[in-house]
Scaffold this motif. Structure first.
Motif, PDB file in Angstrom:
ATOM      1  N   ALA A  36       0.832  -1.205   0.000  1.00  0.00           N
ATOM      2  CA  ALA A  36       0.000   0.000   0.000  1.00  0.00           C
ATOM      3  C   ALA A  36       0.867   1.257   0.000  1.00  0.00           C
ATOM      4  N   LEU A  37       1.939   1.241   0.798  1.00  0.00           N
ATOM      5  CA  LEU A  37       2.851   2.380   0.844  1.00  0.00           C
ATOM      6  C   LEU A  37       3.539   2.580  -0.502  1.00  0.00           C
ATOM      7  N   ARG A  38       4.012   1.510  -1.079  1.00  0.00           N
ATOM      8  CA  ARG A  38       4.720   1.600  -2.362  1.00  0.00           C
ATOM      9  C   ARG A  38       3.802   2.147  -3.451  1.00  0.00           C
ATOM     10  N   TRP A  39       2.547   1.717  -3.457  1.00  0.00           N
ATOM     11  CA  TRP A  39       1.594   2.217  -4.445  1.00  0.00           C
ATOM     12  C   TRP A  39       1.329   3.708  -4.248  1.00  0.00           C
ATOM     13  N   LYS A  40       1.254   4.114  -2.980  1.00  0.00           N
ATOM     14  CA  LYS A  40       1.052   5.533  -2.684  1.00  0.00           C
ATOM     15  C   LYS A  40       2.252   6.358  -3.149  1.00  0.00           C
ATOM     16  N   GLN A  41       3.450   5.842  -2.938  1.00  0.00           N
ATOM     17  CA  GLN A  41       4.662   6.501  -3.426  1.00  0.00           C
ATOM     18  C   GLN A  41       4.671   6.564  -4.950  1.00  0.00           C
ATOM     19  N   ASP A  42       4.313   5.434  -5.565  1.00  0.00           N
ATOM     20  CA  ASP A  42       4.326   5.362  -7.029  1.00  0.00           C
ATOM     21  C   ASP A  42       3.425   6.427  -7.643  1.00  0.00           C
ATOM     22  N   PHE A 231       5.399  19.993  -5.619  1.00  0.00           N
ATOM     23  CA  PHE A 231       4.782  18.673  -5.487  1.00  0.00           C
ATOM     24  C   PHE A 231       5.750  17.497  -5.544  1.00  0.00           C
ATOM     25  N   LEU A 232       6.990  17.679  -5.969  1.00  0.00           N
ATOM     26  CA  LEU A 232       7.927  16.560  -5.959  1.00  0.00           C
ATOM     27  C   LEU A 232       8.429  16.334  -4.542  1.00  0.00           C
ATOM     28  N   PRO A 233       8.155  15.177  -3.919  1.00  0.00           N
ATOM     29  CA  PRO A 233       8.606  14.944  -2.545  1.00  0.00           C
ATOM     30  C   PRO A 233      10.115  14.742  -2.497  1.00  0.00           C
ATOM     31  N   ASP A 234      10.725  15.165  -1.416  1.00  0.00           N
ATOM     32  CA  ASP A 234      12.182  15.057  -1.298  1.00  0.00           C
ATOM     33  C   ASP A 234      12.599  13.702  -0.734  1.00  0.00           C
ATOM     34  N   TYR A 235      12.342  13.473   0.567  1.00  0.00           N
ATOM     35  CA  TYR A 235      12.776  12.229   1.212  1.00  0.00           C
ATOM     36  C   TYR A 235      11.631  11.658   2.050  1.00  0.00           C
ATOM     37  N   PRO A 236      11.606  10.342   2.236  1.00  0.00           N
ATOM     38  CA  PRO A 236      10.543   9.736   3.065  1.00  0.00           C
ATOM     39  C   PRO A 236      10.519  10.297   4.477  1.00  0.00           C
ATOM     40  N   GLU A 237      11.682  10.661   5.001  1.00  0.00           N
ATOM     41  CA  GLU A 237      11.763  11.123   6.384  1.00  0.00           C
ATOM     42  C   GLU A 237      10.912  12.357   6.650  1.00  0.00           C
ATOM     43  N   ASP A 238      10.713  13.199   5.615  1.00  0.00           N
ATOM     44  CA  ASP A 238       9.961  14.437   5.839  1.00  0.00           C
ATOM     45  C   ASP A 238       8.780  14.590   4.882  1.00  0.00           C
ATOM     46  N   ALA A 239       8.223  13.459   4.428  1.00  0.00           N
ATOM     47  CA  ALA A 239       7.092  13.494   3.495  1.00  0.00           C
ATOM     48  C   ALA A 239       5.799  13.733   4.266  1.00  0.00           C
ATOM     49  N   LYS A 240       5.290  14.958   4.202  1.00  0.00           N
ATOM     50  CA  LYS A 240       4.089  15.314   4.962  1.00  0.00           C
ATOM     51  C   LYS A 240       2.839  14.642   4.404  1.00  0.00           C
ATOM     52  N   TRP A 241       2.875  14.204   3.153  1.00  0.00           N
ATOM     53  CA  TRP A 241       1.708  13.554   2.544  1.00  0.00           C
ATOM     54  C   TRP A 241       1.593  12.088   2.957  1.00  0.00           C
ATOM     55  N   LEU A 242       2.572  11.582   3.702  1.00  0.00           N
ATOM     56  CA  LEU A 242       2.487  10.261   4.312  1.00  0.00           C
ATOM     57  C   LEU A 242       2.090  10.404   5.774  1.00  0.00           C
ATOM     58  N   ILE A 244       2.318   9.362   9.794  1.00  0.00           N
ATOM     59  CA  ILE A 244       3.493   9.080  10.626  1.00  0.00           C
ATOM     60  C   ILE A 244       3.871   7.608  10.517  1.00  0.00           C
ATOM     61  N   GLN A 245       2.876   6.735  10.533  1.00  0.00           N
ATOM     62  CA  GLN A 245       3.144   5.301  10.431  1.00  0.00           C
ATOM     63  C   GLN A 245       3.762   4.952   9.073  1.00  0.00           C
ATOM     64  N   GLU A 246       3.261   5.596   8.018  1.00  0.00           N
ATOM     65  CA  GLU A 246       3.801   5.334   6.680  1.00  0.00           C
ATOM     66  C   GLU A 246       5.228   5.845   6.545  1.00  0.00           C
ATOM     67  N   ARG A 247       5.512   7.003   7.139  1.00  0.00           N
ATOM     68  CA  ARG A 247       6.892   7.524   7.102  1.00  0.00           C
ATOM     69  C   ARG A 247       7.829   6.588   7.828  1.00  0.00           C
TER      70      ARG A 247
END
Length: 483
Positions: A36-42, A231-242, A244-247
């Motif tokens: 689910a996380l990978r699809w959201k990233q994709d 809109f291009l996300p930088d790093y998973p560590e600070d991805a606000k569109w994820l 907390i659990q997904e990050r």
């Protein structure tokens, strides 16, 4: 020496992971939460990255369309700038010189300045320069603008490949690199179709159609840069569109084999280990071999189709099918390479297919237009399809963040740029009636070299893995090299 440098790479990687981690063997198992996380990233990353590279490639290769557009009426780039074919080739080459020089510093700046900011800056800059090409009137101006275009486009593709290592595991990268690179294949297809349409705008507003081509294709890059900035996300560590659990999951699943957004800057030890590791130079040599056909097809497909009995706007339109078929083959080959953990063998197989296509083109009679057009489709499919697995293979076999960025940039800069420069020279205008034999023979030979190099690297990695397993203690996890 090579073995020692690889160990330095692994040791540097251990510092990012923690001292308790020694080796690791990646597992292909994945939880439902990860899917689910990978699809959201994709959905957020892949379409945006592919769109960026689509526009980049469109702006880079449209000079090939401009060269022959409305040439029968004297309204083409060559006639109106007074360029000779030799000067045109120099203008193509100077782009690649800049491309090779600026890839490494660009990847370093991408990490320091954040991917979204740096890529948006590059995008706006190359879009503005493409628009500027619509106003050139001389060879000197074309050459200067093409050099600057190379400066700003240099960092994009190695930057995107590096960027993916912050978000995806090793066995997930080739297919995503393929979707990004395949957007260049789509750009080749759409570029021909767009050029066909814009060709009918000749003298609209007092401008030749080739000028409109540069203006119309440069504007979307400038406008899209603002979209990328926000809109291009930088790093998973600070991805606000994820969430907390997904990050947390995104960071955890890449704990052992991904690049780290908060990793330390490159040290001299990292750089030295990367620069003197011979196995990486093996990858660079292989990438040199594939870059020549990639470059020559990108720039000369309109000229090649023109030499197959098609003319002017019809030649533009006939560039579409080779790219369309190559797009499908590229995606399928890359998915299979990741799925079967066989990137080297897939690249070798596709390089062989491409080589056979070029070889057949070289030996067929010059007037065998239909057969040689079919060979062009086979050659383009094989040549383009072996690139994503090669890049996924390289990034999968480097174990720390700093080295990944440097090795990818060196691979495309030291291997790719010289290969692309060769590609500029092999399709000679005085061989058009003979069917461009020099270009086809050169590409066939280099693709056979690519196939052989992939097999050699595959054998080398198998032996290294066998040695590591034999030297490991019972129960110790071992991170093996990918195939």
């Amino acid at each position: 020496m090579a073995h020692r440098n690889s160990e330095l790479d692994i040791e540097s990687g251990k510092e990012e992971l923690g001292e308790n981690v020694v080796h690791y063997e990646s597992s292909n198992s994945i939880t439902e939460a990860e899917k689910a996380l990978r699809w959201k990233q994709d959905k957020r990353i892949v379409p945006l990255s592919a769109g960026i590279y689509f526009l980049c490639y469109l702006d880079r290769s449209n000079i090939g369309n401009a060269k022959i557009m409305n040439s029968s009426t004297g309204d083409d780039l060559m006639t109106q700038t007074g360029m000779t074919n030799y000067q045109y080739t120099i203008a193509l080459m100077i782009f690649l010189v800049a491309y090779g020089l600026f890839e490494v510093p660009s990847n370093i700046l991408l990490k320091k300045l954040r991917p979204s900011r740096w890529i948006a800056f590059l995008m706006f800059s190359w879009g503005a320069l493409t628009i500027g090409l619509g106003g050139v009137h001389s060879y000197a101006t074309v050459t200067v603008v093409r050099f600057l275009l190379g400066v700003f486009e240099a960092g994009l593709f190695p930057g995107l490949v590096y960027y993916l290592t912050f978000w995806y595991k090793t066995e997930e990268r080739s297919i995503r690199v393929a979707f990004i690179l395949a957007s260049a294949t789509l750009a080749g297809a759409f570029g021909g179709a767009i050029a066909y349409g814009i060709g009918h705008m000749n003298q609209a507003g007092g401008l030749s159609a080739w000028r409109w081509l540069f203006i119309i294709e440069g504007i979307p890059s400038c406008l899209s840069a603002f979209l990328v900035w926000f809109f291009l996300p930088d790093y998973p560590e600070d991805a606000k569109w994820l969430t907390i659990q997904e990050r947390d999951l995104a960071v955890e699943r890449l704990h052992l084999e991904g690049s780290k957004g908060k990793a330390k800057a490159m040290t001299w030890l990292d750089a030295r280990a990367t620069l003197v590791d011979w196995r990486l130079w093996g990858h660079y040599v292989v990438y040199f071999g594939i870059s020549t056909p990639f470059s020559s097809l990108s720039l000369f497909t309109p000229s090649i189709t023109a030499g197959l009995g098609y003319h002017d706007l019809q030649a533009q339109l006939m560039t579409v099918p080779p790219y369309a078929v190559a797009y499908v083959v590229q995606i399928l080959a890359s998915w299979s390479a990741d799925h079967f953990n066989a990137r080297g063998l897939h690249s070798a197989a596709m390089a062989t297919v491409g080589a056979v296509g070029f070889l057949a083109s070289a030996v067929l009679p010059a007037d065998a237009y239909a057969a040689r057009y079919g060979c062009l489709i086979v050659a383009a499919s094989g040549a383009f399809a072996c690139i994503p697995p090669l890049l996924g293979w390289l990034s999968s076999n480097i174990f720390n963040t700093a080295s990944v960025g440097l090795a990818i940039a060196l691979n495309i800069g030291l291997g790719g740029a010289p290969g692309q420069i060769v590609g500029v020279w092999i399709y000679k205008v005085n061989e058009a009636e003979a069917g461009y034999p020099t270009g086809h023979w050169t590409n066939a030979a280099l693709l056979f070299m690519v196939a052989a190099g992939c097999v050699i690297l595959r054998v080398y990695y198998a032996r290294r893995n066998k040695k590591m397993l034999s030297e490991s203690n019972d129960g110790e996890e071992v991170r093996l090299f990918k195939y």
